[in-house]
Design a protein around this motif. Structure first.
Motif, PDB file in Angstrom:
ATOM      1  N   ASP A 261       0.863  -1.207  -0.117  1.00  0.00           N
ATOM      2  CA  ASP A 261       0.240  -0.090   0.000  1.00  0.00           C
ATOM      3  C   ASP A 261       0.860   1.147   0.168  1.00  0.00           C
ATOM      4  O   ASP A 261       1.543   1.703   1.013  1.00  0.00           O
ATOM      5  CB  ASP A 261      -0.711  -0.043   0.843  1.00  0.00           C
ATOM      6  N   VAL A 262       0.712   1.952  -0.933  1.00  0.00           N
ATOM      7  CA  VAL A 262       1.768   3.296  -1.151  1.00  0.00           C
ATOM      8  C   VAL A 262       1.087   4.481  -0.523  1.00  0.00           C
ATOM      9  O   VAL A 262      -0.137   4.527  -0.915  1.00  0.00           O
ATOM     10  CB  VAL A 262       2.020   3.507  -2.757  1.00  0.00           C
TER      11      VAL A 262
ATOM     12  N   GLY B  56      -0.899   6.748   4.447  1.00  0.00           N
ATOM     13  CA  GLY B  56      -1.281   7.662   5.556  1.00  0.00           C
ATOM     14  C   GLY B  56      -1.207   7.157   6.973  1.00  0.00           C
ATOM     15  O   GLY B  56      -0.154   6.678   7.235  1.00  0.00           O
ATOM     16  N   GLY B  57      -2.304   7.220   7.797  1.00  0.00           N
ATOM     17  CA  GLY B  57      -2.203   6.392   8.710  1.00  0.00           C
ATOM     18  C   GLY B  57      -2.684   4.942   8.770  1.00  0.00           C
ATOM     19  O   GLY B  57      -2.924   4.361   9.934  1.00  0.00           O
ATOM     20  N   GLY B  58      -2.653   4.556   7.668  1.00  0.00           N
ATOM     21  CA  GLY B  58      -3.270   3.262   7.546  1.00  0.00           C
ATOM     22  C   GLY B  58      -4.711   2.833   7.565  1.00  0.00           C
ATOM     23  O   GLY B  58      -5.005   1.530   7.896  1.00  0.00           O
TER      24      GLY B  58
ATOM     25  N   VAL C 238       2.281 -11.603   3.230  1.00  0.00           N
ATOM     26  CA  VAL C 238       3.234 -10.343   3.185  1.00  0.00           C
ATOM     27  C   VAL C 238       2.747  -9.130   2.917  1.00  0.00           C
ATOM     28  O   VAL C 238       1.884  -8.818   1.962  1.00  0.00           O
ATOM     29  CB  VAL C 238       4.485 -10.725   2.192  1.00  0.00           C
ATOM     30  N   LEU C 239       2.497  -8.137   3.873  1.00  0.00           N
ATOM     31  CA  LEU C 239       1.656  -6.961   3.730  1.00  0.00           C
ATOM     32  C   LEU C 239       2.583  -5.746   4.160  1.00  0.00           C
ATOM     33  O   LEU C 239       3.067  -5.775   5.281  1.00  0.00           O
ATOM     34  CB  LEU C 239       0.601  -6.989   4.539  1.00  0.00           C
ATOM     35  N   VAL C 240       2.928  -4.767   3.102  1.00  0.00           N
ATOM     36  CA  VAL C 240       3.726  -3.890   3.520  1.00  0.00           C
ATOM     37  C   VAL C 240       2.974  -2.599   3.101  1.00  0.00           C
ATOM     38  O   VAL C 240       2.204  -2.584   2.099  1.00  0.00           O
ATOM     39  CB  VAL C 240       5.131  -3.935   2.720  1.00  0.00           C
ATOM     40  N   ALA C 241       3.281  -1.600   3.634  1.00  0.00           N
ATOM     41  CA  ALA C 241       2.952   0.020   3.481  1.00  0.00           C
ATOM     42  C   ALA C 241       4.044   0.876   3.671  1.00  0.00           C
ATOM     43  O   ALA C 241       4.962   0.761   4.400  1.00  0.00           O
ATOM     44  CB  ALA C 241       1.651   0.251   4.509  1.00  0.00           C
TER      45      ALA C 241
ATOM     46  N   THR D 171       3.919  -4.474   7.600  1.00  0.00           N
ATOM     47  CA  THR D 171       5.252  -3.690   8.044  1.00  0.00           C
ATOM     48  C   THR D 171       5.214  -2.367   7.314  1.00  0.00           C
ATOM     49  O   THR D 171       4.493  -2.050   6.266  1.00  0.00           O
ATOM     50  CB  THR D 171       6.608  -4.357   7.345  1.00  0.00           C
ATOM     51  N   VAL D 172       5.333  -1.217   8.089  1.00  0.00           N
ATOM     52  CA  VAL D 172       5.292  -0.063   7.476  1.00  0.00           C
ATOM     53  C   VAL D 172       6.656   0.553   7.458  1.00  0.00           C
ATOM     54  O   VAL D 172       7.456   0.518   8.443  1.00  0.00           O
ATOM     55  CB  VAL D 172       4.351   1.143   8.316  1.00  0.00           C
TER      56      VAL D 172
END
Length: 252
Positions: free
Chosen positions: A56-57, A60-62, A74-77, A98-99
């Protein structure tokens, strides 16, 4: 019904209110904006359920990503504004995401073909070549973006008359995506009604959505703020039109 407090009281309250994250709860009862008909959060949830790795590009605050009911393994922002990074890490911890803090306008700090899904709600800028690079063959990019001239009525109320918009056109996004080697499979547009019931809501919105009136500060723009307050008191809520488009593309 407008707020009975003075313009200065409303402005001071909004100027002191926090704008961290990408939630708009502070505006409850003070401003409204129509939602696009396609239901972006639902679409993201559907794509996430079928993905193994997703990015997720400009999260913001997710807040939107946090609604994902079935996150991938696997989830990344990514997020460029430091206060938002902390909010996103808190909001996305239950999803195991993971942010990654990034610099504004930097390339994505991931290997080629790292993700089979990339999403973004209102990204500051879409680097189409970099997006294509991090997508695996067969992967999907899904994004809800700000359209041209969005909230123009509000921008001109604060900044004065503006030239026609020269950026954020959906057609330009399609051309850029295709030039990067992606295939656009869906494009939808929407014009949405936004209503502001008091000048405090306007100030808070302008502080948060900074591209609406670039360079906005309460001190620099106090005169047009007071004029807009009088207009709301005399004529009722201020209405502007928000522009949005949804674009979905695949990596062949």
């Amino acid at each position: 019904m407008t707020d009975a407090r003075t313009a200065e009281e409303l402005i001071a309250e909004a100027a002191a209110a926090p704008v961290d994250g990408w939630g708009f709860g502070w505006l409850a009862g003070r401003a409204t904006e129509e939602r696009p008909p396609w239901g972006y959060a639902r679409l993201v949830g559907e794509r996430m359920a079928g993905a193994h790795s997703a990015l997720d590009v400009d999260t913001g605050g997710g807040e939107v990503l946090a609604e994902t009911p079935h996150p991938p393994k696997v989830l990344v922002a990514t997020e460029a504004w430091p206060p938002n990074v902390l909010v996103a890490r808190r909001n996305l911890r239950p999803l195991g995401a993971t942010v990654v803090a990034v610099a504004p306008d930097s390339t994505l700090p991931f290997r080629d073909g790292s993700f089979d899904l990339v999403v973004g709600r209102h990204p500051v800028r879409t680097d189409w070549a970099d997006t294509a690079r991090v997508l695996r063959p067969g992967g999907t990019y899904l994004s809800q973006q700000i359209g041209p001239g969005t909230m123009r009525e509000l921008s001109e109320a604060i900044l004065g008359p503006l030239p026609p918009p020269d950026s954020r056109h959906p057609e330009d996004a399609v051309a850029s995506a295709e030039a990067a080697g992606l295939r656009v499979v869906d494009l939808r547009r929407a014009t949405l009604r936004a209503v502001f019931h008091d000048i405090g809501a306007v100030v808070w919105f302008l502080r948060k959505v900074v591209w609406t009136a670039p360079g906005f500060t309460v001190d620099r723009h106090r005169e047009p703020l007071l004029a807009l307050h009088r207009r709301i008191v005399d004529e009722g809520p201020f209405v502007a039109q928000a522009q949005r488009f949804l674009i979905e593309a695949t990596h062949p």
